[in-house]
Design an enzyme around this catalytic site. Structure first.
Site, mmCIF file in Angstrom:
data_model
loop_
_atom_site.group_PDB
_atom_site.id
_atom_site.type_symbol
_atom_site.label_atom_id
_atom_site.label_comp_id
_atom_site.label_asym_id
_atom_site.label_seq_id
_atom_site.Cartn_x
_atom_site.Cartn_y
_atom_site.Cartn_z
ATOM 1 N N LYS A 32 7.188 -31.715 26.851
ATOM 2 C CA LYS A 32 8.591 -30.081 26.643
ATOM 3 C C LYS A 32 7.453 -30.042 27.937
ATOM 4 O O LYS A 32 8.752 -29.346 29.011
ATOM 5 C CB LYS A 32 7.437 -29.037 25.557
ATOM 6 N N ASN A 33 6.836 -29.892 28.665
ATOM 7 C CA ASN A 33 6.417 -29.583 29.858
ATOM 8 C C ASN A 33 6.627 -30.304 31.307
ATOM 9 O O ASN A 33 6.513 -29.686 32.103
ATOM 10 C CB ASN A 33 4.827 -29.003 30.172
ATOM 11 N N CYS A 127 5.395 -17.517 26.251
ATOM 12 C CA CYS A 127 4.260 -16.982 25.578
ATOM 13 C C CYS A 127 3.425 -15.912 26.186
ATOM 14 O O CYS A 127 2.626 -15.878 27.296
ATOM 15 C CB CYS A 127 3.498 -17.645 25.083
ATOM 16 N N ARG A 132 0.311 -13.376 33.510
ATOM 17 C CA ARG A 132 0.210 -14.842 33.928
ATOM 18 C C ARG A 132 0.796 -14.180 35.118
ATOM 19 O O ARG A 132 2.503 -14.628 35.132
ATOM 20 C CB ARG A 132 1.523 -15.563 33.385
ATOM 21 N N ASP A 315 -3.685 -26.113 25.761
ATOM 22 C CA ASP A 315 -2.660 -25.445 24.511
ATOM 23 C C ASP A 315 -2.961 -26.646 23.508
ATOM 24 O O ASP A 315 -2.255 -26.704 22.554
ATOM 25 C CB ASP A 315 -1.155 -26.772 25.465
ATOM 26 N N ARG A 407 10.634 -23.635 19.426
ATOM 27 C CA ARG A 407 10.499 -23.650 21.183
ATOM 28 C C ARG A 407 9.968 -25.001 21.140
ATOM 29 O O ARG A 407 10.165 -26.107 23.008
ATOM 30 C CB ARG A 407 9.583 -22.824 22.035
HETATM 31 C C1 EPZ Z 1 1.788 -24.400 31.560
HETATM 32 O O1 EPZ Z 1 1.974 -22.863 31.870
HETATM 33 C C2 EPZ Z 1 2.309 -24.672 30.571
HETATM 34 N N1 EPZ Z 1 4.180 -23.752 30.682
HETATM 35 C C3 EPZ Z 1 1.718 -23.699 29.640
HETATM 36 O O2 EPZ Z 1 1.859 -24.547 28.322
HETATM 37 C C4 EPZ Z 1 0.086 -24.231 30.276
HETATM 38 O O3 EPZ Z 1 -1.061 -23.617 29.265
HETATM 39 C C5 EPZ Z 1 0.026 -23.979 31.114
HETATM 40 O O4 EPZ Z 1 0.206 -25.025 31.832
HETATM 41 C C6 EPZ Z 1 -1.377 -24.967 31.221
HETATM 42 O O5 EPZ Z 1 -1.858 -26.233 30.935
HETATM 43 C C7 EPZ Z 1 4.847 -24.903 30.679
HETATM 44 O O6 EPZ Z 1 5.037 -25.603 31.766
HETATM 45 C C8 EPZ Z 1 5.828 -24.281 30.766
HETATM 46 P P1 EPZ Z 1 -1.114 -22.240 34.986
HETATM 47 P P2 EPZ Z 1 1.799 -22.231 33.799
HETATM 48 O O7 EPZ Z 1 -0.137 -21.578 36.223
HETATM 49 O O8 EPZ Z 1 2.355 -23.043 34.567
HETATM 50 C C9 EPZ Z 1 -3.460 -18.445 36.528
HETATM 51 C C10 EPZ Z 1 2.539 -24.646 26.206
HETATM 52 O O9 EPZ Z 1 2.075 -23.996 25.276
HETATM 53 N N2 EPZ Z 1 -2.397 -18.228 37.496
HETATM 54 O O10 EPZ Z 1 -1.266 -23.270 35.435
HETATM 55 O O11 EPZ Z 1 2.305 -20.772 33.448
HETATM 56 C C11 EPZ Z 1 -1.970 -17.955 34.537
HETATM 57 O O12 EPZ Z 1 -2.668 -16.157 34.616
HETATM 58 C C12 EPZ Z 1 2.375 -23.562 27.370
HETATM 59 O O13 EPZ Z 1 3.732 -25.210 26.651
HETATM 60 C C13 EPZ Z 1 -2.555 -17.445 38.264
HETATM 61 O O14 EPZ Z 1 -3.900 -16.724 38.546
HETATM 62 O O15 EPZ Z 1 0.358 -21.763 33.284
HETATM 63 C C14 EPZ Z 1 -3.077 -18.593 34.308
HETATM 64 O O16 EPZ Z 1 -4.515 -18.032 33.492
HETATM 65 C C15 EPZ Z 1 1.715 -22.432 27.184
HETATM 66 N N3 EPZ Z 1 -1.469 -17.403 39.344
HETATM 67 C C16 EPZ Z 1 -4.134 -19.992 34.998
HETATM 68 O O17 EPZ Z 1 -3.365 -19.838 36.043
HETATM 69 C C17 EPZ Z 1 -0.371 -17.795 39.418
HETATM 70 O O18 EPZ Z 1 0.585 -17.761 40.544
HETATM 71 C C18 EPZ Z 1 -2.932 -20.990 34.621
HETATM 72 O O19 EPZ Z 1 -1.808 -21.027 34.658
HETATM 73 C C19 EPZ Z 1 -0.192 -18.657 38.653
HETATM 74 C C20 EPZ Z 1 -1.293 -19.119 37.551
#
Ligand code: EPZ
Length: 438
Positions: A32-33, A127, A132, A315, A407
């Site tokens: 998915k990701n 989610c 986020r 995840d 999803r």
């Molecule tokens: C991706 O989300 C995945 N979603 C998530 O999978 C996964 O949990 C996550 O990466 C971490 O591996 C998709 O790919 C669609 P991040 P993403 O940016 O990109 C903070 C699932 O179950 N952050 O790595 O949103 C954020 O708040 C989903 O498949 C900032 O602070 O994750 C989080 O605490 C759930 N500022 C951490 O970083 C930013 O600009 C990691 O977020 C961006 C993120």
């Protein structure tokens, strides 16, 4: 809940009669990701792309609906192969109500900026697992020379010309790394992203973009270099298998003391999951493109901390959390990525789990059996965890709000039935019905 027509509200549930060991072979679908950024990045390719091994999940359907509403011509060549012709696409018109339904839609910002030098995209949804923000995405786009504002629920970006830059992410972000990589593909000059995320789906996206003529090196490490190109060309590309789907079925096999062969995986991507399951006493046999999971021994307690790849994936937090409830002894599960990933704990407690959440750590007193109960899927991975809990528990478990699960899991009910699970999806008209207004 949805309107089943004629004024009747219908609800879909998953019903499980548990405590049956899973036995047989399960095929893992495309990731998915990886699918979401690759499909949305195809918007940047002023040509036709054919993407193979696309999972049949609602986030993919939603992504294709968004692309189609922007003028991309979408053709499903098979159930898992889609042709995306972006030659006639228009930027800045993605429907707000569709975009806000998922997190991955924010990749449209990078794609629109990369192709047209401007973007106008609704803020993402996704989610509810914690705050986020997208501050690092914005930091990256600004470094490339874009002017960014957030107003009226939209992200508005524009740049006379995107120029390569050096970007250091304050924290490791998968989405930020992906989004900036997409936009930088078409920037003038070279971009260097440091403190980049290293997930396999980032490598997959880089490989897809390179197959279209991009010049990206270093994906999978914490330093990614992107040499901007003037044009991208259509290509045919197959998405990697979903490591989290694979890990979910590995946990289901262990939870039911079954024996599963999980096919179509890249064992390297599963290393942290396999290592923890082996530490818990689960037997794992790795083959070239499959793993065999034998869960007939007693599960031992362990401590786990979720980390960015190649650490234990956030995840997989809910799914391993169920397993720790079944293990003998007290385990600590620490969540280091999100601040609201333990919502599933309250649902597990309905099934008899003994868990105390203290800040970012859940203290799990295992050893008891879980008991079947009516529960809810509170997000995608929490929903998958409820299925694992229902498979392990004696009796009938009913799971509501299963749209979250759909999803990100391709035919999870069918796949589990094929390996002996007593699981089904039912549609229940609610007792309440009402005359539809004319
Ligand atoms: C991706 O989300 C995945 N979603 C998530 O999978 C996964 O949990 C996550 O990466 C971490 O591996 C998709 O790919 C669609 P991040 P993403 O940016 O990109 C903070 C699932 O179950 N952050 O790595 O949103 C954020 O708040 C989903 O498949 C900032 O602070 O994750 C989080 O605490 C759930 N500022 C951490 O970083 C930013 O600009 C990691 O977020 C961006 C993120």
């Amino acid at each position: 809940m949805s309107d089943g027509g004629y004024g009747t509200i219908v609800m879909e549930k998953i019903i499980i009669n548990g405590a049956k060991p899973l036995r047989g072979t399960i095929e893992v679908s495309g990731a998915k990701n990886a699918a979401l950024p690759i499909l949305l990045a195809a918007l940047m390719v002023d040509d036709k792309c054919v993407i193979e091994n696309v999972p049949c999940i609602s986030d993919v359907t939603l992504s294709l609906e968004i692309l189609s509403s922007m003028g991309c011509r979408i053709r499903m060549l098979t159930k898992n192969t889609v042709e995306i012709d972006s030659r006639f696409a228009t930027g800045g018109v993605s429907p707000y109500d569709l975009v806000r339904r998922m997190r991955g839609s924010y990749y449209l910002i990078g794609a629109e900026l990369g192709r047209w030098g401007r973007a106008y995209v609704g803020l993402p949804g996704g989610c509810d697992i914690g705050i986020r923000p997208i501050d690092q995405h914005i930091k990256g786009f600004r470094a490339l020379g874009a002017e960014i504002s957030v107003e009226g629920g939209y992200v508005k970006a524009s740049a006379d010309e995107l120029s390569g830059a050096s970007i250091y992410f304050d924290n490791v972000t998968v989405g930020g790394t992906i989004n900036v990589m997409i936009a930088a593909t078409r920037a003038k000059g070279t971009t260097v992203i440091e403190n980049a995320a290293r997930e396999p789906h980032i490598v997959d996206l880089a490989n897809f973009l390179n197959s279209c003529g991009a010049k990206i090196t270093g994906a999978g490490t914490d330093v990614i270099k992107i040499k901007g190109v003037d044009k991208l060309y259509g290509s045919t590309y197959a998405i990697i298998p979903d490591m989290i789907e694979a890990g979910t079925y590995m946990c289901a096999a262990a939870a039911t003391r079954g024996r599963l062969r999980v096919n179509n995986v890249i064992p390297k991507h599963l290393e942290s999951i396999s290592a923890k399951l082996e530490e818990m006493g689960v037997e794992i046999i790795e083959n070239d493109d499959s793993v065999e999971v034998c869960g007939n021994g007693e599960l031992r307690r362990v401590n786990i901390k979720t980390l960015p790849y190649p650490g234990f994936p956030t995840d997989m937090n809910p799914q391993i959390g169920v397993l720790l409830c079944l293990a003998k002894g007290v385990s600590c599960l620490t969540e280091s990525i999100y601040d609201n990933r333990f919502k599933y704990v309250e649902e597990l407690k309905r099934m008899g789990a003994s868990i105390t959440v203290d800040g970012s750590t859940a203290i799990i007193e295992g050893g008891g059996m879980l008991s079947a109960a009516p529960v809810k899927a509170l997000d995608l991975r929490a929903g998958a965890a409820m299925i694992i809990a229902g498979l392990a528990a004696k009796g009938r478990t009913e799971i509501e709000d299963i749209h979250f699960i759909e999803r990100g899991y391709d035919d999870i009910v069918g796949k589990l039935r094929s390996v002996g699970a007593d699981i089904k999806k039912v549609i229940i008209p609610s007792a309440v019905s009402f005359e539809k207004a004319n």
